[in-house]
Design an enzyme around this catalytic site. Structure first.
Site, mmCIF file in Angstrom:
data_model
loop_
_atom_site.group_PDB
_atom_site.id
_atom_site.type_symbol
_atom_site.label_atom_id
_atom_site.label_comp_id
_atom_site.label_asym_id
_atom_site.label_seq_id
_atom_site.Cartn_x
_atom_site.Cartn_y
_atom_site.Cartn_z
ATOM 1 N N ARG A 36 0.588 134.099 -1.185
ATOM 2 C CA ARG A 36 -0.262 133.829 -0.024
ATOM 3 C C ARG A 36 -0.498 135.116 0.758
ATOM 4 N NH1 ARG A 36 2.320 136.230 2.929
ATOM 5 N NH2 ARG A 36 4.140 135.692 4.154
ATOM 6 N N GLY A 158 4.989 141.324 0.941
ATOM 7 C CA GLY A 158 4.525 140.443 2.010
ATOM 8 C C GLY A 158 3.522 139.417 1.513
ATOM 9 N N ASP A 209 5.097 130.124 4.341
ATOM 10 C CA ASP A 209 4.830 130.494 2.954
ATOM 11 C C ASP A 209 4.787 129.279 2.051
ATOM 12 O OD1 ASP A 209 5.087 132.921 4.095
ATOM 13 O OD2 ASP A 209 7.009 133.422 3.177
HETATM 14 P P1 NG1 Z 1 7.296 137.115 3.647
HETATM 15 O O1 NG1 Z 1 6.268 138.136 3.870
HETATM 16 O O2 NG1 Z 1 6.927 136.214 2.524
HETATM 17 O O3 NG1 Z 1 8.676 137.670 3.548
HETATM 18 C C1 NG1 Z 1 8.230 136.117 5.981
HETATM 19 C C2 NG1 Z 1 8.692 134.666 6.156
HETATM 20 C C3 NG1 Z 1 7.571 133.794 6.760
HETATM 21 C C4 NG1 Z 1 7.002 134.425 8.021
HETATM 22 C C5 NG1 Z 1 6.592 135.887 7.730
HETATM 23 C C6 NG1 Z 1 6.108 136.609 8.941
HETATM 24 C C7 NG1 Z 1 10.284 133.743 4.549
HETATM 25 C C8 NG1 Z 1 10.445 133.156 3.216
HETATM 26 N N1 NG1 Z 1 9.047 134.111 4.864
HETATM 27 O O4 NG1 Z 1 7.250 136.154 4.971
HETATM 28 O O5 NG1 Z 1 8.083 132.509 7.029
HETATM 29 O O6 NG1 Z 1 7.899 134.353 9.078
HETATM 30 O O7 NG1 Z 1 7.694 136.621 7.194
HETATM 31 O O8 NG1 Z 1 5.019 135.977 9.517
HETATM 32 O O9 NG1 Z 1 11.245 133.883 5.289
#
Ligand code: NG1
Length: 483
Positions: A36, A158, A209
């Protein structure tokens, strides 16, 4: 070079046959789980505030075969990665559930999914569906699964490659045990299960996510709300390219990175509790837990009143734990025990400078408004103004939430000067990717400028190495079976 879905399926079949020749491979199903890209609403999902991501056409594709012996066997298509195997019985034998692999091992995302689902059982005599699962009782997980997968989602970027793996593994266990998950309600329920599953790995994340990965639709963005979880599709069919560019700074979920992420989550929780205390003391308002609860409908106060209240709550200097404790009418020990623990039970290290409650609260409060406004703008088709909100979001992530890095700042600056309507970091930050909106007519020049100015001049990458760091993504279908 593998290209078409048919090629991928053939390759997955081949590897499964080579690894586990006795399995009934013909009975297998193919499942796809997308990455995503978050358009706006960063670091606010863990406050139960809404976010606006898309599921994208970078994805994991897997072949899944149910196996009766109650074990899980998983392999990457790439034979350089070791395959993993564990038994479902381990969950029942050990009070703590499945024992994780070493920190950072990809197999932990599979275990996270399986460990969470095994804590549910099917309600007596009901249809085998995700919405009929409840905690406790006799489990229904008669079968394990074998899975071979391959991914085009860049890692530590990300774009949620890890959550895509969690969702995929959840679907694999559901498929193997004939538990349905295809309706809207079932998918939402599953998104919540997958959100909890991910805590196994150690991040106190929100549910963006998993919800984006499950609720995604071709040509649509999704506004995801929490508490209760909901998803509203917003048509995204503009004449605009969604361009992802990797800063080349990897942000893997090491312990240090998890601490940096969880620090924000702890700071936001504490900030929310302090506002809740004020609402309770001054207005007799109960049941506020998260910043996302501070709404007119939950407090009975108008938005303008809420805005006025929160403006005065925090001072800009960071807070030490004893000040926080006194604001919450708690002892420092209680605050530490309740809110400042890592998943493994160790004490979260107090930042020497103190907790930045003003800065974090400010980011969340404003970013939340930006998400609401973005929804309206996207519905009206005002993509230019939406672009300016993306820029504001990046500035707030950089200055208040402090989750950017100099490379992402430089990359988004260059992207804007190269014609992007808006450009911002996407995902957890600290590295990883930026997302930019670019008019199709400007795309070639935009790409050239990034290749030359960012990757060439600043990151010293030659063109061949740089090109694969920039790609266009399209809002795509959520996770599920593919034929
Ligand atoms: P990613 O970029 O997938 O690590 C993390 C958190 C999201 C959200 C974003 C910031 C997990 C699995 N994912 O995303 O829930 O907080 O950072 O917007 O913890």
């Amino acid at each position: 070079m593998i290209k078409t879905t048919e090629d991928i399926k053939e390759a997955l079949h081949g590897r499964m046959r080579a690894l586990w020749p006795s399995l009934p491979i013909r009975s297998g199903v193919f499942i796809s789980s997308p990455g995503r890209v978050n358009l706006i609403g960063e670091h606010i999902d863990y406050n139960n505030c809404p976010v606006l991501p898309i599921a994208v056409d970078k994805r994991i594709v897997a072949l899944v075969v149910a196996i009766p012996e109650r074990s899980v066997k998983v392999a990457d298509l790439d034979p350089r990665y070791e395959s993993i195997e564990f038994s479902l019985e381990e969950y029942e034998r050990l009070p703590e559930g499945l024992v994780p692999f070493k920190t950072g091992h990809w197999g932990n995302y599979i275990k996270a999914a399986v460990n969470e689902l095994l804590s549910y059982s099917l309600k007596e005599g009901q249809e085998r569906s995700v919405t009929n699962l409840s905690t406790g009782g006799d489990h229904v997980w008669e079968c394990g699964f074998a899975m071979v997968f391959t991914s085009t989602i860049p890692q530590a970027a990300g774009m949620s490659s890890s959550s895509a793996l969690v969702v995929l593994s959840t679907l694999a266990l559901l498929e193997a045990n004939d538990v349905s998950y295809s309706s809207f309600e079932q998918r939402l329920a599953l998104a919540d299960i997958c959100r909890r599953a991910e805590w196994y790995v150690g991040t106190k994340g929100g549910g963006m996510d998993q919800a984006a990965i499950l609720m995604g639709k071709n040509r649509n963005a999704i506004k995801i709300s929490f508490n209760p979880i909901d998803a509203v599709l917003i048509p995204f069919e503009y004449d605009i390219a969604v361009v992802v560019a990797h800063s080349t700074v990897e942000a893997p979920k090491t312990r240090e990175m998890m601490d940096a992420y969880n620090r924000r989550s702890i700071e936001c929780t504490l900030a929310g509790l302090i506002v809740a205390k004020i609402l309770q003391n001054r207005y007799d308002i109960e049941h506020i837990r998260y910043i996302g609860d501070i709404t007119p409908s939950k407090t009975g106060l108008e938005q303008s009143v809420l805005d006025a209240i929160v403006t005065d709550v925090f001072h800009e200097e960071p807070y030490q734990i004893d000040e926080i404790a006194s604001l919450l009418d708690m002892s420092t020990d209680q605050v530490n025990r309740r809110y400042c623990k890592r998943k493994d039970g160790t004490q979260f290290p107090m930042p020497i400078e103190g907790f930045k409650l003003y800065q974090r609260f400010y980011h969340v409060w404003k970013e939340w408004r930006r998400v609401e406004r973005s929804e309206q703008l996207l519905i009206q088709g005002d993509i230019e103004t939406f672009g300016t909100l993306m820029n504001d979001s990046h500035a707030s992530c950089r200055d208040y939430h402090e989750v950017s890095c100099s490379e992402l700042d430089m990359l988004t600056d260059i992207a804007r000067s190269a014609g992007a309507l808006g450009s911002r970091l996407t995902g957890a930050g600290f590295g990883g990717c930026a997302v930019s909106l670019v008019r199709p007519n400007d795309l070639a020049a935009f790409t050239e400028t990034l290749l030359h100015d960012y990757y060439g001049r600043n990151m010293r990458l030659d063109r061949a190495n740089a090109e694969h760091h920039i790609f266009v993504v399209h809002p795509s279908q959520g996770a599920g079976r593919i034929e």
